[in-house]
Design an enzyme around this catalytic site. Sequence first.
Site, mmCIF file in Angstrom:
data_model
loop_
_atom_site.group_PDB
_atom_site.id
_atom_site.type_symbol
_atom_site.label_atom_id
_atom_site.label_comp_id
_atom_site.label_asym_id
_atom_site.label_seq_id
_atom_site.Cartn_x
_atom_site.Cartn_y
_atom_site.Cartn_z
ATOM 1 N N GLU A 91 8.078 -8.298 7.021
ATOM 2 C CA GLU A 91 8.729 -7.201 7.749
ATOM 3 C C GLU A 91 7.731 -6.163 8.223
ATOM 4 O OE1 GLU A 91 11.847 -5.638 5.198
ATOM 5 O OE2 GLU A 91 12.200 -7.683 4.506
ATOM 6 N N CYS A 111 5.370 -10.348 -3.348
ATOM 7 C CA CYS A 111 4.510 -9.487 -4.149
ATOM 8 C C CYS A 111 4.556 -9.943 -5.601
ATOM 9 C CB CYS A 111 5.025 -8.045 -4.042
ATOM 10 S SG CYS A 111 3.932 -6.841 -4.803
ATOM 11 N N CYS A 115 7.652 -4.528 -9.570
ATOM 12 C CA CYS A 115 8.283 -3.207 -9.760
ATOM 13 C C CYS A 115 9.811 -3.385 -9.743
ATOM 14 C CB CYS A 115 7.855 -2.238 -8.660
ATOM 15 S SG CYS A 115 6.079 -1.943 -8.626
ATOM 16 N N CYS A 118 12.162 -2.573 -6.591
ATOM 17 C CA CYS A 118 11.685 -3.006 -5.276
ATOM 18 C C CYS A 118 12.229 -4.378 -4.885
ATOM 19 C CB CYS A 118 10.156 -3.052 -5.306
ATOM 20 S SG CYS A 118 9.424 -3.558 -3.751
ATOM 21 N N GLY A 158 4.236 -6.390 -0.191
ATOM 22 C CA GLY A 158 2.952 -6.779 -0.771
ATOM 23 C C GLY A 158 2.161 -5.635 -1.353
ATOM 24 N N GLU A 159 1.155 -5.992 -2.126
ATOM 25 C CA GLU A 159 0.251 -5.014 -2.722
ATOM 26 C C GLU A 159 -1.103 -5.153 -2.014
ATOM 27 O OE1 GLU A 159 0.002 -2.376 -4.761
ATOM 28 O OE2 GLU A 159 -2.127 -2.555 -4.337
ATOM 29 N N SER A 213 1.548 4.828 -5.808
ATOM 30 C CA SER A 213 2.954 4.802 -6.199
ATOM 31 C C SER A 213 3.058 5.085 -7.685
ATOM 32 C CB SER A 213 3.557 3.429 -5.878
ATOM 33 O OG SER A 213 3.371 3.149 -4.514
ATOM 34 N N HIS A 215 5.950 7.106 -9.557
ATOM 35 C CA HIS A 215 7.369 6.927 -9.926
ATOM 36 C C HIS A 215 7.735 7.303 -11.356
ATOM 37 C CE1 HIS A 215 7.365 5.157 -6.044
ATOM 38 N NE2 HIS A 215 6.980 3.956 -6.396
ATOM 39 N N ASN A 289 15.779 3.798 -2.415
ATOM 40 C CA ASN A 289 16.691 2.962 -1.634
ATOM 41 C C ASN A 289 17.344 1.991 -2.592
ATOM 42 O OD1 ASN A 289 16.605 3.268 1.364
ATOM 43 N ND2 ASN A 289 14.420 3.193 0.935
ATOM 44 N N CYS A 331 11.318 -1.751 2.930
ATOM 45 C CA CYS A 331 10.743 -3.080 3.121
ATOM 46 C C CYS A 331 11.127 -4.065 2.029
ATOM 47 C CB CYS A 331 9.240 -2.985 3.239
ATOM 48 S SG CYS A 331 8.788 -3.058 4.949
HETATM 49 N N1 SAH Z 1 2.535 -2.360 -3.197
HETATM 50 C C1 SAH Z 1 2.247 -1.105 -2.609
HETATM 51 C C2 SAH Z 1 2.774 -0.927 -1.197
HETATM 52 C C3 SAH Z 1 4.106 -1.492 -0.846
HETATM 53 S S1 SAH Z 1 5.534 -0.625 -1.394
HETATM 54 C C4 SAH Z 1 2.709 0.014 -3.518
HETATM 55 O O1 SAH Z 1 3.287 -0.265 -4.557
HETATM 56 O O2 SAH Z 1 2.436 1.165 -3.220
HETATM 57 C C5 SAH Z 1 5.555 0.886 -0.521
HETATM 58 C C6 SAH Z 1 6.216 2.011 -1.294
HETATM 59 O O3 SAH Z 1 7.632 1.820 -1.369
HETATM 60 C C7 SAH Z 1 5.719 2.144 -2.724
HETATM 61 O O4 SAH Z 1 5.547 3.492 -3.044
HETATM 62 C C8 SAH Z 1 6.884 1.547 -3.491
HETATM 63 O O5 SAH Z 1 6.883 1.946 -4.831
HETATM 64 C C9 SAH Z 1 8.053 2.061 -2.704
HETATM 65 N N2 SAH Z 1 9.321 1.398 -2.930
HETATM 66 C C10 SAH Z 1 9.559 0.116 -3.257
HETATM 67 N N3 SAH Z 1 10.867 -0.106 -3.402
HETATM 68 C C11 SAH Z 1 11.484 1.061 -3.147
HETATM 69 C C12 SAH Z 1 12.836 1.468 -3.141
HETATM 70 N N4 SAH Z 1 13.821 0.615 -3.430
HETATM 71 N N5 SAH Z 1 13.091 2.762 -2.833
HETATM 72 C C13 SAH Z 1 12.098 3.624 -2.543
HETATM 73 N N6 SAH Z 1 10.804 3.301 -2.534
HETATM 74 C C14 SAH Z 1 10.504 2.031 -2.851
#
Ligand code: SAH
Length: 343
Positions: A91, A111, A115, A118, A158-159, A213, A215, A289, A331
């Site tokens: 995406e 990925c 997490c 996600c 992805g990471e 990230s 959290h 989200n 995403c």
């Molecule tokens: N892997 C990388 C980049 C991709 S995710 C990372 O972890 O940073 C991009 C961002 O979206 C990250 O901060 C991730 O934690 C966040 N993210 C993932 N799922 C989410 C969700 N359901 N709601 C809000 N943020 C989310």
Amino acid sequence: MQDILSMNLQELQTAIQELHEPIYKAKQIYHWLHVRKIQEFSQMTDLSSALRLKLEANFEIKKLIISKKLESKLDDTVKYLYQLPDGQHVETVLMHYQHGWRICISTQVGCKMGCQFCASAIAGYVRNLTTSEMLLQIDETERNANIKISGIVLMGIGEPLDNFQNVMKFLELLSDSKGRQMSLRHVTISTCGIVPKIRELADKKTGLTLAVSLHQASDLQRNKIMPVNKKYPLQELMNACKYYFAVTGRRITYEYAVMEDENDSFADAQTLAKLLKNQQAHVNLIPVNTVKERNYHATRKSAKKFMQYLEILGIHATVRRTLGSDIQAACGQLRHEIDNKRE
Ligand code: SAH
């Protein structure tokens, strides 16, 4: 067949010489690929037809296909589901900001990081994206939307630091003065916290912005939602972030997805403030989200409330503007859906 769009000029020069062609041809080809962004060798009109045929026999110009395009009715956000040459999907999200167009690209098919909140974790990991597949998300989107992109964030599926080599090559090709000439000041890489790679990235002094990230601000809590924390706990992560700032002078952005009853209490804000004290940090709050397989939820209001807590504690924070909320702009959700349908 070699993936020609993933090659830098030097690699292309070597390959051209191996085909017994004069080295200067490589520059012409590179210009067609990275400045003119053509998609067929037949369009390289200043090369002889014999050379074009030779190129076709030895190289491939990869392409992406738009499998789905969702346009927000609330704002100018567009989400693309791209099909890669091997049939996999990723995406890409295009967003309109005051100062232009920003694109959020994917760096892997799926990925490994797992997490909890996600969607990409649920759909599972398949492979790294190639350098060309990252560049093509930009090119294809610019062509389709008829716009010029001025900012890039590596925050899609992805990471990025788990695909370090290809991502570094992507940055090299993106910023090459003989090619695309994008300043890396307009690029942000987001990571869940792969400590050794954060240090390696710092040493490269690319000038890009690093987003981490977070959290959760205590190991006990972060272990529960982000497995990467068990390998690289918070103290190690903070040390790497401080190193990044010391070496590059670039302030780090901390991403914090607010999840009601999970990480949004005043005590959570206090833990976060303690973790970030003495740092030039900026906290970006995102109401989580909701992914339908998981129970996390939040509203803009709860994110705003958490921002106020942080402000009281002297931590600079903003609530990220919600874009494309009607098209699942978070995403990982689309890829997950298409994979589910296929099964
Ligand atoms: N892997 C990388 C980049 C991709 S995710 C990372 O972890 O940073 C991009 C961002 O979206 C990250 O901060 C991730 O934690 C966040 N993210 C993932 N799922 C989410 C969700 N359901 N709601 C809000 N943020 C989310």
